[in-house]
Design an enzyme around this catalytic site. Structure first.
Site, PDB file in Angstrom:
ATOM      1  N   ASP A 167       0.819  -1.215   0.000  1.00 44.01           N
ATOM      2  CA  ASP A 167       0.000   0.000   0.000  1.00 44.01           C
ATOM      3  C   ASP A 167       0.854   1.267   0.000  1.00 44.01           C
ATOM      4  O   ASP A 167       0.553   2.233  -0.711  1.00 44.01           O
ATOM      5  CB  ASP A 167      -0.916   0.010   1.225  1.00 44.01           C
ATOM      6  CG  ASP A 167      -2.060  -0.976   1.094  1.00 44.01           C
ATOM      7  OD1 ASP A 167      -2.841  -1.085   2.038  1.00 44.01           O
ATOM      8  OD2 ASP A 167      -2.170  -1.632   0.039  1.00 44.01           O
ATOM      9  N   ARG A 168       1.923   1.274   0.818  1.00 42.90           N
ATOM     10  CA  ARG A 168       2.729   2.486   0.916  1.00 42.90           C
ATOM     11  C   ARG A 168       3.446   2.779  -0.399  1.00 42.90           C
ATOM     12  O   ARG A 168       3.590   3.944  -0.791  1.00 42.90           O
ATOM     13  CB  ARG A 168       3.741   2.356   2.064  1.00 42.90           C
ATOM     14  CG  ARG A 168       3.095   2.231   3.436  1.00 42.90           C
ATOM     15  CD  ARG A 168       2.335   3.491   3.824  1.00 42.90           C
ATOM     16  NE  ARG A 168       3.215   4.621   4.050  1.00 42.90           N
ATOM     17  CZ  ARG A 168       3.813   4.878   5.207  1.00 42.90           C
ATOM     18  NH1 ARG A 168       3.636   4.061   6.234  1.00 42.90           N
ATOM     19  NH2 ARG A 168       4.587   5.930   5.349  1.00 42.90           N
ATOM     20  N   ASP A 170       0.874   4.223  -2.687  1.00 43.45           N
ATOM     21  CA  ASP A 170       0.583   5.611  -2.313  1.00 43.45           C
ATOM     22  C   ASP A 170       1.670   6.548  -2.827  1.00 43.45           C
ATOM     23  O   ASP A 170       1.387   7.675  -3.261  1.00 43.45           O
ATOM     24  CB  ASP A 170       0.479   5.743  -0.791  1.00 43.45           C
ATOM     25  CG  ASP A 170      -0.704   4.974  -0.229  1.00 43.45           C
ATOM     26  OD1 ASP A 170      -0.712   4.761   1.003  1.00 43.45           O
ATOM     27  OD2 ASP A 170      -1.594   4.591  -0.997  1.00 43.45           O
ATOM     28  N   SER A 214     -13.198   7.010  -3.054  1.00 44.63           N
ATOM     29  CA  SER A 214     -12.043   6.626  -2.269  1.00 44.63           C
ATOM     30  C   SER A 214     -11.774   7.722  -1.238  1.00 44.63           C
ATOM     31  O   SER A 214     -12.529   8.691  -1.135  1.00 44.63           O
ATOM     32  CB  SER A 214     -10.843   6.429  -3.187  1.00 44.63           C
ATOM     33  OG  SER A 214      -9.727   5.988  -2.469  1.00 44.63           O
ATOM     34  N   ILE A 215     -10.685   7.583  -0.468  1.00 44.66           N
ATOM     35  CA  ILE A 215     -10.316   8.572   0.539  1.00 44.66           C
ATOM     36  C   ILE A 215      -8.843   8.914   0.371  1.00 44.66           C
ATOM     37  O   ILE A 215      -8.010   8.018   0.210  1.00 44.66           O
ATOM     38  CB  ILE A 215     -10.568   8.042   1.969  1.00 44.66           C
ATOM     39  CG1 ILE A 215     -12.054   7.761   2.188  1.00 44.66           C
ATOM     40  CG2 ILE A 215     -10.085   9.037   3.008  1.00 44.66           C
ATOM     41  CD1 ILE A 215     -12.364   7.191   3.560  1.00 44.66           C
ATOM     42  N   LYS A 235      -9.900   2.098  10.045  1.00 43.04           N
ATOM     43  CA  LYS A 235      -9.921   1.802   8.602  1.00 43.04           C
ATOM     44  C   LYS A 235      -9.813   0.289   8.455  1.00 43.04           C
ATOM     45  O   LYS A 235      -8.734  -0.286   8.548  1.00 43.04           O
ATOM     46  CB  LYS A 235      -8.777   2.502   7.872  1.00 43.04           C
ATOM     47  CG  LYS A 235      -8.811   2.323   6.356  1.00 43.04           C
ATOM     48  CD  LYS A 235      -7.680   3.087   5.696  1.00 43.04           C
ATOM     49  CE  LYS A 235      -7.731   2.935   4.186  1.00 43.04           C
ATOM     50  NZ  LYS A 235      -7.512   1.525   3.775  1.00 43.04           N
ATOM     51  N   GLU A 238     -18.114  -2.503   5.376  1.00 37.70           N
ATOM     52  CA  GLU A 238     -16.858  -3.189   5.065  1.00 37.70           C
ATOM     53  C   GLU A 238     -16.998  -4.649   5.465  1.00 37.70           C
ATOM     54  O   GLU A 238     -17.198  -4.981   6.642  1.00 37.70           O
ATOM     55  CB  GLU A 238     -15.685  -2.551   5.814  1.00 37.70           C
ATOM     56  CG  GLU A 238     -14.342  -2.998   5.327  1.00 37.70           C
ATOM     57  CD  GLU A 238     -13.834  -2.173   4.152  1.00 37.70           C
ATOM     58  OE1 GLU A 238     -12.696  -2.397   3.714  1.00 37.70           O
ATOM     59  OE2 GLU A 238     -14.580  -1.289   3.673  1.00 37.70           O
ATOM     60  N   CYS A 254       5.492 -25.797 -20.868  1.00 35.32           N
ATOM     61  CA  CYS A 254       5.977 -25.889 -19.486  1.00 35.32           C
ATOM     62  C   CYS A 254       4.831 -26.327 -18.577  1.00 35.32           C
ATOM     63  O   CYS A 254       3.795 -25.653 -18.523  1.00 35.32           O
ATOM     64  CB  CYS A 254       6.521 -24.549 -19.023  1.00 35.32           C
ATOM     65  SG  CYS A 254       7.095 -24.562 -17.301  1.00 35.32           S
TER      66      CYS A 254
END
Length: 693
Positions: free
Chosen positions: A58-59, A62, A106-107, A144, A201, A453
């Protein structure tokens, strides 16, 4: 089917997270980098939101997203169709699409305290400009959740439908699957509103996730990477009975549309439980951004003790009138911010390194380690990604390493803490499965065996038999694995040589199921050339590209023998795609496998079907039709010379409205004086133009 990664894009596999200053770039360089970032972000969006199989944390994502925004802002680049202008993701083909009653945005998010304070400063300025007292601002804080966001709709207190977020405007219809979640009421309680669309969620509690993963491993299935992937995969099951067997739960946290008003976001949390909708008890109000940050720090400290996964907290301006005044960008509300948690990490020792051959032929080194707890999950293996990463880390067997779950998703070796080996792991020069030469592509390594393969064979057959291929019913993943385990299929052509005795000897195969499969295989021996091209799963060649190739070259032999120059003459085929196609057909092993397949299959030359009855007409569809899926209706229009687009403009001739239509398209139609017709009027139009008899 896994999305093909953009070729030669540095931001796809192990992307850099440090960039030279934007001020040092010229316009051409900025445009080129922005385009690469857009392509990569679209790919990562698809892997994360659609396939639930992210390849970066995620980072890292971002950081790429922030870089793209910076480039667009600094150089005033054209943002049309940029990922920064929309929410990532798109509906899966296997599930019906449904429009949300209101956008599921989104946020904006970040992992640094300074980014949160910048958000608060923007809110204060926006409130002052809108006539509110910025000193009176308070925030509502909530966890979150690391799950899958859904829209759930009630009418007159009765559960009507549910949909995934999808692209924010259109999601996947998961009504029956969500209905199986015990915490989703069929009927609301108390003094509920006439209409209510809520956002929730869906997640899998940590303890249940661990037990479920243990069951998967014991029966020989691959474990899910994390609870989010388990929840997303479960919710997208086509059989609701499968969903019902798995331990899903839900928290509701927002109202998308309702026939009642809410003064504050905290009031939403008070009212939802009154109607029987579950909310978390961890949410609370904060009278300043500093208090909100303190809330985040407390939840970070409690994170490992929670019975579910969270990857940060969300701050929302509490006053909903103030929220409405601040409004939203194309992608996210200006009044909310997600403060992300750092990735977890831990120490352990590497005991061995094995090389796995993926279904795409990519070779991935995997470190086998002493078991270690990382973020509440026992990790005994971690990705080393590629040979270049082994060299960068300098990792060898016996080394003590730091392992992290990047973005809380993929366990990976982050660094060597104490070296005990005398060098790095030797990477093989030939495929450990089929002994074909290994080809390096930048930092990555691939088996050149292709269709021959065995490691890639399962994926090849699954795709060949799927709806995106030749749509061979009765040949799902489980049965394909049976055939492979029994040694009955070693390449695609073997499917057409399966005998009745071969199949009836397998568990679960009766005379009727064998006859049905043989009928399906027989029916697939003369496919249209574009279907056959798509079924081969040639890199970079999906259904649309396969049709463009068929339209240009007409026969399979002509496509197979086309040189790069002629391939690039096809619409939407650039040099990289042309190279992928040529390399696929020039592989000796692929060529041999295709030659054997052509002994059983005779691709039919491309023929233009339909007519021009709808030439010059453009249709847009919204809502669910009774007699057609949306894709079927669009195909009818396009087959008969018309155009079917996703948005209404001044060039649209008709907006066709079904059940549960989206309000935005109807508003756009009225603004552009576009006729709005129902399904019956659509069919009448088709009959009048001799499309339907």
């Amino acid at each position: 089917m896994t999305a093909d990664a953009p070729a030669d894009n540095p931001y796809v596999a192990d992307p850099p997270t440090e960039f030279e200053p934007v001020a040092d770039l010229n316009l051409d360089t900025a445009r080129e980098q922005a385009e690469q970032l857009r392509d990569a972000i679209r790919y990562h969006d698809h892997r994360y939101y659609v396939e639930n199989d992210p390849v970066i944390g995620d980072r890292t994502y971002d950081t790429l997203f922030a870089r793209l925004q910076d480039l667009e802002d600094t150089f005033d680049l054209d943002r049309e169709n940029s990922p920064t202008q929309r929410v990532g993701g798109e509906p899966l083909d296997e599930l019906e699409s449904v429009e949300h009653v209101a956008p599921m945005q989104s946020i904006d998010q970040g992992g640094e305290k300074g980014e949160v304070q910048e958000f608060d400063d923007r809110v204060a300025r926006g409130l002052a400009d809108a006539g509110f007292d910025p000193d009176e601002r308070t925030y509502f804080c909530e966890p979150k959740f690391d799950g899958l966001s859904v829209e759930v709709v009630y009418e007159d207190g009765i559960y009507q439908r549910a949909a995934t977020r999808g692209d924010g405007e259109v999601g996947e219809d998961v009504t029956e699957n969500v209905r199986t979640i015990p915490s989703v009421p069929e009927r609301l309680r108390g003094d509920y509103p006439d209409t209510l669309a809520v956002r929730g969620e869906v997640f899998m509690p940590t303890e249940d996730f661990q037990a479920y993963n243990r069951e998967r491993i014991e029966r020989g299935d691959d474990p899910f990477a994390n609870p989010r992937n388990a929840a997303a995969g479960t919710l997208r099951q086509l059989d609701p009975s499968v969903t019902a067997e798995r331990p899903l739960a839900i928290f509701f946290f927002g109202v998308l549309d309702a026939s009642v008003e809410f003064a504050t976001n905290s009031e939403v949390y008070e009212r939802l439980p009154e109607w029987g909708l579950r909310v978390t008890d961890l949410a609370e109000k904060a009278d300043s951004i500093d208090a909100a940050i303190d809330y985040r720090d407390r939840l970070l400290a409690e994170r490992d003790d929670l019975p579910f996964e969270i990857d940060g907290v969300v701050f929302k301006l509490d006053d909903r009138a103030a929220c409405e005044a601040l409004g939203s960008t194309a992608r996210a509300p200006r009044w909310a911010f997600a403060y992300k948690f750092p990735a977890r990490s831990e120490r352990t020792t590497v005991r061995d390194v094995v090389v796995q051959v993926g279904r795409t032929g990519r070779l991935t080194p995997v470190a086998l380690m002493d078991p270690v707890e990382v973020g509440g999950v026992t990790v005994s293996r971690a990705s080393l990604h590629n040979p270049a990463e082994i060299e960068r880390l300098g990792v060898g067997v016996g080394d003590e390493v730091r392992v992290k779950r990047a973005g809380d998703v993929i366990p990976e070796v982050a660094e060597v803490i104490e070296a005990a080996s005398k060098g790095t792991v030797d990477f093989p020069e030939s495929c450990p499965v089929c002994d074909s030469p290994v080809e390096r592509d930048g930092p990555l390594a691939f088996c050149t065996g292709g269709l021959a393969c065995p490691a890639q064979l399962e994926r090849a057959i699954v795709h060949y038999a799927s709806r995106d291929g030749l749509d061979i019913e009765g040949l799902g993943e489980e049965r394909i694995q049976q055939l492979l385990d029994a040694g009955l299929v070693e390449e695609l052509a073997d499917l057409y040589e399966l005998g009745q005795l071969d199949l009836t000897s397998l568990e679960g195969w009766g005379m009727q199921s064998v006859a049905n499969l043989q009928d399906e295989l027989a029916a697939s021996t003369e496919p249209p050339v574009d279907d056959f091209l798509a079924a081969l799963n040639i890199p970079s060649v999906g259904g649309a590209t396969a049709t463009a190739l068929a339209r240009k070259f007409e026969t399979f032999e002509a496509v197979m023998n086309a040189d790069r120059e002629h391939l690039q003459a096809v619409d939407d085929i650039g040099p990289n795609v042309a190279d992928d196609i040529r390399e696929f057909f020039e592989s000796e092993r692929n060529y041999e496998a295709i030659e054997r397949l052509l002994e059983h299959v005779d691709p039919q030359p491309y023929e233009v079907e339909g007519g021009d009855e709808l030439d010059g007409l453009t249709f847009v569809f919204t809502g669910s039709l009774e007699d057609y899926t949306r894709s079927e209706a669009q195909e009818i229009v396009e087959t008969h010379g018309g155009s079917a687009t996703s948005s209404v403009s001044g060039n649209t001739d008709y907006l066709v409205v079904g059940e549960n239509p989206g309000q935005r398209k109807r508003d756009d139609a009225e603004d552009n004086d576009v006729p709005i017709i129902d399904e019956g009027e659509f069919e009448s139009e088709l009959e009048a133009r001799d499309v339907l008899e």
